[in-house]
Design an enzyme around this catalytic site. Structure first.
Site, PDB file in Angstrom:
ATOM      1  N   ASN A 109      54.113 -47.656   8.765  1.00 41.84           N
ATOM      2  CA  ASN A 109      53.389 -46.383   8.827  1.00 41.84           C
ATOM      3  C   ASN A 109      53.215 -45.921  10.268  1.00 41.84           C
ATOM      4  O   ASN A 109      53.025 -46.727  11.170  1.00 41.84           O
ATOM      5  CB  ASN A 109      52.017 -46.528   8.169  1.00 41.84           C
ATOM      6  N   HIS A 126      58.036 -48.499  12.957  1.00 40.60           N
ATOM      7  CA  HIS A 126      58.627 -47.157  13.042  1.00 40.60           C
ATOM      8  C   HIS A 126      57.919 -46.279  14.072  1.00 40.60           C
ATOM      9  O   HIS A 126      57.969 -45.053  13.984  1.00 40.60           O
ATOM     10  CB  HIS A 126      58.621 -46.480  11.663  1.00 40.60           C
ATOM     11  N   CYS A 134      59.042 -36.924  25.990  1.00 43.45           N
ATOM     12  CA  CYS A 134      60.010 -35.863  26.290  1.00 43.45           C
ATOM     13  C   CYS A 134      61.411 -36.354  25.949  1.00 43.45           C
ATOM     14  O   CYS A 134      61.772 -37.495  26.247  1.00 43.45           O
ATOM     15  CB  CYS A 134      59.914 -35.508  27.774  1.00 43.45           C
ATOM     16  N   CYS A 154      57.917 -30.406  27.721  1.00 44.19           N
ATOM     17  CA  CYS A 154      57.386 -31.301  28.746  1.00 44.19           C
ATOM     18  C   CYS A 154      56.972 -30.504  29.991  1.00 44.19           C
ATOM     19  O   CYS A 154      57.739 -29.665  30.484  1.00 44.19           O
ATOM     20  CB  CYS A 154      58.485 -32.294  29.093  1.00 44.19           C
ATOM     21  N   GLY A 194      52.275 -51.767  -0.701  1.00 47.66           N
ATOM     22  CA  GLY A 194      52.436 -50.304  -0.724  1.00 47.66           C
ATOM     23  C   GLY A 194      53.734 -49.803  -0.130  1.00 47.66           C
ATOM     24  O   GLY A 194      53.751 -48.765   0.518  1.00 47.66           O
ATOM     25  N   THR A 195      54.815 -50.532  -0.377  1.00 46.36           N
ATOM     26  CA  THR A 195      56.119 -50.046   0.098  1.00 46.36           C
ATOM     27  C   THR A 195      57.145 -50.086  -1.031  1.00 46.36           C
ATOM     28  O   THR A 195      57.126 -51.007  -1.851  1.00 46.36           O
ATOM     29  CB  THR A 195      56.631 -50.844   1.322  1.00 46.36           C
ATOM     30  N   SER A 196      58.031 -49.083  -1.028  1.00 50.07           N
ATOM     31  CA  SER A 196      59.075 -49.040  -2.059  1.00 50.07           C
ATOM     32  C   SER A 196      60.173 -50.060  -1.767  1.00 50.07           C
ATOM     33  O   SER A 196      61.045 -50.294  -2.597  1.00 50.07           O
ATOM     34  CB  SER A 196      59.688 -47.639  -2.124  1.00 50.07           C
ATOM     35  N   VAL A 221      51.195 -50.157  -6.833  1.00 45.99           N
ATOM     36  CA  VAL A 221      50.777 -49.585  -8.118  1.00 45.99           C
ATOM     37  C   VAL A 221      51.890 -49.647  -9.163  1.00 45.99           C
ATOM     38  O   VAL A 221      51.637 -49.516 -10.358  1.00 45.99           O
ATOM     39  CB  VAL A 221      50.261 -48.132  -7.983  1.00 45.99           C
ATOM     40  N   ALA A 238      46.209 -50.788  -3.377  1.00 45.60           N
ATOM     41  CA  ALA A 238      45.956 -51.711  -2.265  1.00 45.60           C
ATOM     42  C   ALA A 238      44.466 -51.747  -1.924  1.00 45.60           C
ATOM     43  O   ALA A 238      43.928 -52.796  -1.564  1.00 45.60           O
ATOM     44  CB  ALA A 238      46.770 -51.269  -1.047  1.00 45.60           C
TER      45      ALA A 238
HETATM   46  P1  OAD Z   1      57.581 -44.895   0.011  1.00 49.29           P
HETATM   47  O1  OAD Z   1      57.091 -43.527  -0.237  1.00 49.29           O
HETATM   48  O2  OAD Z   1      59.039 -45.125  -0.095  1.00 49.29           O
HETATM   49  O3  OAD Z   1      56.865 -45.898  -0.985  1.00 49.29           O
HETATM   50  C1  OAD Z   1      55.468 -45.893  -1.152  1.00 49.29           C
HETATM   51  C2  OAD Z   1      55.097 -47.013  -2.097  1.00 49.29           C
HETATM   52  O4  OAD Z   1      53.664 -47.047  -2.187  1.00 49.29           O
HETATM   53  C3  OAD Z   1      55.639 -46.871  -3.515  1.00 49.29           C
HETATM   54  O5  OAD Z   1      56.269 -48.083  -3.905  1.00 49.29           O
HETATM   55  C4  OAD Z   1      54.367 -46.611  -4.357  1.00 49.29           C
HETATM   56  O6  OAD Z   1      54.458 -47.161  -5.666  1.00 49.29           O
HETATM   57  C5  OAD Z   1      53.318 -47.324  -3.543  1.00 49.29           C
HETATM   58  N1  OAD Z   1      51.924 -46.879  -3.735  1.00 49.29           N
HETATM   59  C6  OAD Z   1      51.471 -45.626  -3.999  1.00 49.29           C
HETATM   60  N2  OAD Z   1      50.123 -45.614  -4.046  1.00 49.29           N
HETATM   61  C7  OAD Z   1      49.709 -46.878  -3.789  1.00 49.29           C
HETATM   62  C8  OAD Z   1      48.427 -47.511  -3.670  1.00 49.29           C
HETATM   63  N3  OAD Z   1      47.282 -46.837  -3.823  1.00 49.29           N
HETATM   64  N4  OAD Z   1      48.393 -48.848  -3.406  1.00 49.29           N
HETATM   65  C9  OAD Z   1      49.545 -49.553  -3.254  1.00 49.29           C
HETATM   66  N5  OAD Z   1      50.770 -49.005  -3.342  1.00 49.29           N
HETATM   67  C10 OAD Z   1      50.866 -47.693  -3.597  1.00 49.29           C
HETATM   68  O7  OAD Z   1      57.015 -45.342   1.443  1.00 49.29           O
HETATM   69  P2  OAD Z   1      57.507 -46.548   2.368  1.00 49.29           P
HETATM   70  O8  OAD Z   1      57.958 -47.695   1.555  1.00 49.29           O
HETATM   71  O9  OAD Z   1      56.445 -46.766   3.371  1.00 49.29           O
HETATM   72  O10 OAD Z   1      60.608 -44.209   7.418  1.00 49.29           O
HETATM   73  O11 OAD Z   1      58.766 -45.883   3.075  1.00 49.29           O
HETATM   74  C11 OAD Z   1      59.477 -46.624   4.029  1.00 49.29           C
HETATM   75  C12 OAD Z   1      60.008 -45.707   5.089  1.00 49.29           C
HETATM   76  O12 OAD Z   1      60.763 -44.644   4.485  1.00 49.29           O
HETATM   77  C13 OAD Z   1      58.946 -44.971   5.890  1.00 49.29           C
HETATM   78  O13 OAD Z   1      58.418 -45.733   6.950  1.00 49.29           O
HETATM   79  C14 OAD Z   1      59.696 -43.778   6.392  1.00 49.29           C
HETATM   80  C15 OAD Z   1      60.387 -43.391   5.104  1.00 49.29           C
HETATM   81  O14 OAD Z   1      61.529 -42.604   5.231  1.00 49.29           O
HETATM   82  C16 OAD Z   1      60.977 -43.387   8.402  1.00 49.29           C
HETATM   83  O15 OAD Z   1      60.607 -42.224   8.460  1.00 49.29           O
HETATM   84  C17 OAD Z   1      61.892 -44.012   9.397  1.00 49.29           C
END
Ligand code: OAD
Length: 264
Positions: A109, A126, A134, A154, A194-196, A221, A238
């Site tokens: 995040n 990230h 700049c 800048c 909380g990550t996909s 979730v 979470a």
């Molecule tokens: P995603 O949007 O891909 O995934 C979010 C995850 O959070 C999903 O698996 C949801 O099921 C889960 N979720 C939603 N609400 C929740 C809650 N209350 N508690 C727990 N989990 C919950 O986001 P990221 O996995 O963070 O990168 O995405 C990874 C990267 O892709 C980001 O850092 C960003 C994006 O493109 C860049 O911009 C380089």
């Protein structure tokens, strides 16, 4: 061969016992941990990548093509991030950090909520949305000026300002990814929160932890792309699940401390 992960809405006795026994803990977080602070994820319905794709916004070519759009989008996200407050999930990780040595929080995040909650041993894989630089001289914007068409530039050299996030096609900063990799390899317990689990190299960290003997747990979730590889999947927000883990470790440590004092 992997046996399928246990899925439950509450942390198992096995996980609680692993947390008690562990000395090293590594936690990976994604956008889901900030949902209860009011911030949108990327890929859930209504998420940030629903209106725009990463190809429109999160890469160098997109920025050169339409700097107004990219600067404006990141400024709006910056405002949302700075208005949001850390939630119970962020705060539980601050408490969990106290029970482990080594501990590392690895976040994808860019919203700075972990830092503002008080996490200390952490890396922002990230980058973050607050620290701009700049594009020409790489300096942070001590001074900023505006071009004729309203672009933020800048104050030193007039180059365009960009957010301090890692865009698609860019390398991750060396130190954070090395620290994250080392922490995953040496962890006794690894939490993926909380990550996909579809953006690498971050998504590779739980797999690395597992290969090196950690008990690997997903908190989400709904199941992610890597649920199949987990030892355990705890399904729930979470902000509900992490405080349960922190409370368990608090009472476990209080008990240990009491025993130590009474046996003295
Ligand atoms: P995603 O949007 O891909 O995934 C979010 C995850 O959070 C999903 O698996 C949801 O099921 C889960 N979720 C939603 N609400 C929740 C809650 N209350 N508690 C727990 N989990 C919950 O986001 P990221 O996995 O963070 O990168 O995405 C990874 C990267 O892709 C980001 O850092 C960003 C994006 O493109 C860049 O911009 C380089």
């Amino acid at each position: 061969m992997n046996s399928p992960a246990t899925h439950s809405t509450v942390p198992s006795e096995r996980l609680l016992a692993r947390l008690e026994k562990a000395t090293s803990l590594c936690v990976l977080t994604g956008a889901g941990i900030s949902v209860e602070s009011g911030l949108a994820t990327f890929r859930d319905p209504g998420g940030l990548w629903e209106e725009y794709s990463p190809a429109d916004l999160a890469n160098e070519a997109a920025f050169r093509r339409d700097p107004q759009l990219v600067q404006g989008w990141y400024q709006a996200r910056l405002k949302q991030a700075l208005t949001a407050e850390p939630n119970e999930g962020h705060l539980a990780l601050v408490e969990l950090e106290k029970f482990y040595e080594p501990f590392l929080l690895v976040t994808q995040n860019v919203d700075t909520l972990h830092k503002r909650a008080g996490s200390i041993n952490m890396v922002e894989l990230h980058g973050n949305i607050v620290d701009e630089r700049c594009t020409d001289c790489s300096k942070p914007p001590v001074d900023q000026v505006f071009s004729e068409d309203g672009l933020r530039c800048c104050g030193f050299c007039g180059g365009l300002l960009r957010p301090g996030v890692v865009w698609f096609g860019e390398s991750l900063p060396m130190d954070p990814i090395e620290r994250a990799t080392d922490a995953a390899i040496s962890s006794d317990v690894f939490l993926s929160v909380g990550t996909s689990s579809i953006v690498y190299p971050a998504a590779g960290l739980p797999l690395l932890a597992k290969q090196n003997g950690a008990y690997v747990v997903e908190i989400n979730v709904e199941p992610s792309a890597l649920s199949y590889a987990m030892d355990e999947v705890v399904l729930g927000p979470a902000g509900d699940i992490l405080p349960v883990l922190a409370a368990h470790m608090r009472s476990f440590n209080n008990r240990e401390e009491l025993e130590r004092i009474t046996n003295r």
